[in-house]
Design an enzyme around this catalytic site. Structure first.
Site, PDB file in Angstrom:
ATOM      1  CB  CYS A  31     103.270 -77.852  62.689  1.00 19.76           C
ATOM      2  SG  CYS A  31     102.176 -76.432  62.623  1.00 19.76           S
ATOM      3  CG  HIS A  55     104.130 -76.834  67.626  1.00 21.55           C
ATOM      4  ND1 HIS A  55     105.273 -76.903  66.864  1.00 21.55           N
ATOM      5  CD2 HIS A  55     103.266 -76.070  66.924  1.00 21.55           C
ATOM      6  CE1 HIS A  55     105.105 -76.203  65.743  1.00 21.55           C
ATOM      7  NE2 HIS A  55     103.886 -75.692  65.763  1.00 21.55           N
ATOM      8  CD  GLU A  82     107.588 -78.581  69.010  1.00 18.74           C
ATOM      9  OE1 GLU A  82     107.597 -77.743  68.098  1.00 18.74           O
ATOM     10  OE2 GLU A  82     106.884 -79.603  68.968  1.00 18.74           O
ATOM     11  CB  SER A 102     135.381 -66.770  80.156  1.00 15.46           C
ATOM     12  OG  SER A 102     134.410 -67.757  80.451  1.00 15.46           O
ATOM     13  N   GLY A 103     136.125 -68.135  83.159  1.00 16.31           N
ATOM     14  CA  GLY A 103     135.533 -68.229  84.493  1.00 16.31           C
ATOM     15  C   GLY A 103     134.083 -68.678  84.419  1.00 16.31           C
ATOM     16  N   GLY A 104     133.516 -68.726  83.187  1.00 15.05           N
ATOM     17  CA  GLY A 104     132.113 -69.126  83.017  1.00 15.05           C
ATOM     18  C   GLY A 104     131.956 -70.633  82.921  1.00 15.05           C
ATOM     19  CB  VAL A 105     128.841 -72.704  82.992  1.00 13.04           C
ATOM     20  CG1 VAL A 105     128.478 -74.175  82.917  1.00 13.04           C
ATOM     21  CG2 VAL A 105     128.307 -72.102  84.281  1.00 13.04           C
ATOM     22  CG  ASP A 106     129.024 -72.397  77.999  1.00 11.05           C
ATOM     23  OD1 ASP A 106     128.336 -73.162  78.702  1.00 11.05           O
ATOM     24  OD2 ASP A 106     128.536 -71.485  77.325  1.00 11.05           O
ATOM     25  CB  SER A 107     135.492 -71.337  79.120  1.00 11.36           C
ATOM     26  OG  SER A 107     135.540 -70.720  80.374  1.00 11.36           O
ATOM     27  CB  THR A 108     134.541 -74.047  83.864  1.00  6.54           C
ATOM     28  OG1 THR A 108     134.818 -72.674  84.145  1.00  6.54           O
ATOM     29  CG2 THR A 108     135.039 -74.898  85.012  1.00  6.54           C
TER      30      THR A 108
END
Length: 511
Positions: A80, A168, A170, A222-228
């Site tokens: 583009c 585009h 993508e 935190s119990g969340g996906v990222d920190s785990t």
């Protein structure tokens, strides 16, 4: 092992992250850098992609990339704005389009025997999004493809591995976009497809060991996906030198503190649970303003975290679950790269007195990749499939001031809703779900008595990244059953409503 790398130069397009996502889906490692701040070691990159832009190559605010070490020397794909830039400043001509070229179009001509378009046939649907158009190709330009309205939809430069497209690839609407990227990256640029979750784990563990050595690292879970996933990666690398702290701010889901702690211990992580719920509730007393609540929760978290970190002798590093979109969003294009990275994490801005170095094992990967990396390390699918949950927890789902009683009510309501979604096989069809306690009482009748009690709103949305979201059309039978359960079992609630707003214009959370 050294990965082959692809460089994406960003000119401010809303789709730049999508280019990176598509390249990664081909098991190829890529990085996004602002066009005016490319990496110094260009030899590390086997191919370069120029993104689109809201700017015009004909306007006053032309974005000029430095391409002397790239064009003609490395395989280059210009998308583009990039395609128009290469044409306009190399002997071609870009003019305002008579019709704004936006939306679906179909390729009406494709040059025969071009590797760039192999396995893509006439009529293939592409996505256009531009108000300028290339009227004349640049010097050495060879036409590769056209649509009904756009003659110069794709071209290459003779004698170079330089390709340019006005659509585009993508975006999902470009049906063969992934094929086109594969043709360019794999067949033309010869980039190896070796970027997999397993290779990421292997190289990240080696990097952490080299960086951290025998030092101690503290991580706020935190119990969340990222920190785990960050915790498991660090644990793989440094074992018992990782100290995890899981703080109960009193605003978690019902029984979440105990159940998540048990789950972490089962994973062999060195975790200390800290129940600071009363401390948070005291700090929040009487605060109704959403921003005020966020600040109170953030600063209390830092105080609690700091107190606990001080009990660990000689800790040198703070680990965070920052992911790639957080890093990209903090570097603006038009204003030049910003010096600081936005603090998108559950630690908030750390005070100066916590003199810890930072380690962020996930900072180069997207959310869907975090889940794939977690799966490759054997993390429980139920934990990886958890819905995102805001850092301030139920604090921003209780509208108005927060009391222990309101937290109790909302925890009960939330538990009925979330457990119901799981029981009816709906949980994994939803990206995020939760309940809001409204600062409104309404009249009701229970038995023969008139009641004047709380209203709760249920919210369930589908999304891929949280940037946009649609409300989920949950079955009426399910909503009816859930509403009855909440009103019958949760003392203090006599009315349930369902939120049918999309983002934008509404946000996912209410505060």
């Amino acid at each position: 092992m050294e990965q082959d790398q692809v460089l994406i130069l960003d000119f401010g397009s809303q789709y730049t992250q999508l280019i990176a996502r598509r390249v990664r889906e081909l098991n190829i490692y890529c990085e996004i850098h602002p066009f005016n701040h490319p990496p110094k070691e260009l030899e590390n990159f086997k191919a370069v992609i120029l993104s689109g832009s809201p700017n015009s190559v004909r306007g006053e605010n032309v974005l000029h990339p430095e391409l002397s070490e790239i064009k003609g020397k490395k395989p280059l794909l210009a998308v583009c704005y990039g395609a128009q830039y290469l044409a306009h400043f190399s002997g071609g001509k870009v003019a305002e389009s008579n019709t704004r070229e936006y939306g679906r179009a179909n390729l009406s001509y494709i040059k025969n025997d071009e590797i760039f378009f192999q396995n893509i046939s006439d009529g293939s649907q592409v996505w256009m999004s531009h108000s300028d158009t290339i009227k004349e190709l640049p010097t050495g330009g060879i036409l590769l493809a056209s649509t009904k309205d756009v003659e110069n939809a794709a071209y290459k430069i003779d004698g170079e591995d330089t390709f340019a497209i006005q659509f585009h690839p993508e975006v999902y609407h470009s049906k063969d976009g992934k094929q086109l990227l594969a043709n360019f990256l794999v067949d033309i640029a010869k980039v190896a497809q070796t970027w997999t979750p397993d290779s990421f784990v292997e190289s990240t563990v080696a990097d952490i060991r080299a960086k951290v050595g025998n030092d101690k690292v503290v991580l706020g879970l935190s119990g969340g996906v990222d920190s785990t996933v960050a915790a498991v990666l660090l644990h793989k690398a440094i074992g018992k030198n990782l100290y995890c702290i899981f703080v109960n701010n009193g605003l978690l889901r019902k029984n979440e503190f105990e159940s998540v702690l048990t789950q972490y211990e089962g994973m062999g992580l060195n975790v200390k649970g800290v129940d600071a719920s009363q401390r948070f509730l005291d700090k929040l007393a009487g605060i109704s303003d959403p921003e005020g609540k966020r600040k109170a929760i953030g600063s209390t978290f830092i105080d609690v975290f700091d107190d606990e970190a001080h009990h660990i002798k000689d800790v040198k590093w703070l680990a965070q679950g920052t992911i790639y979109p957080d890093v990209i969003e903090s570097v603006s294009v038009n204003g030049g790269p910003s010096a600081t990275i936005k603090s998108h994490h559950n630690v908030g801005g750390l005070p100066d007195y916590m003199k810890l170095k930072i380690v962020e094992p996930l900072k180069m990967i997207f959310k869907d990749e975090v889940r794939r990396v977690g799966a490759s390390m054997g993390i429980d699918p139920e934990l990886l499939g958890r819905h995102p949950f805001p850092g301030p927890g139920l604090g921003i789902r209780i509208l108005g001031d927060i009391t222990a009683e309101k937290v109790r009510i909302l925890q009960e309501v939330d538990a009925i809703f979330i457990n119901g979604l799981k029981e009816d096989g709906l949980y994994d069809k939803v990206w995020q779900a939760g309940a809001m306690l409204l600062p409104v009482n309404s009249v009701g009748v229970m038995g023969d008595e008139r009641t004047y009690e709380k209203v709760v709103a249920l919210r369930a949305v589908e999304s891929t990244d949280g940037m946009t979201a649609d409300w989920v059309d949950l079955p009426y039978k399910f909503l009816q059953k859930t509403s009855n359960k909440i009103i019958n079992q949760v003392k203090g609630v006599n009315r349930v409503v369902y939120d049918i707003s999309s983002k934008p214009p509404a946000t996912i959370e209410w505060e």
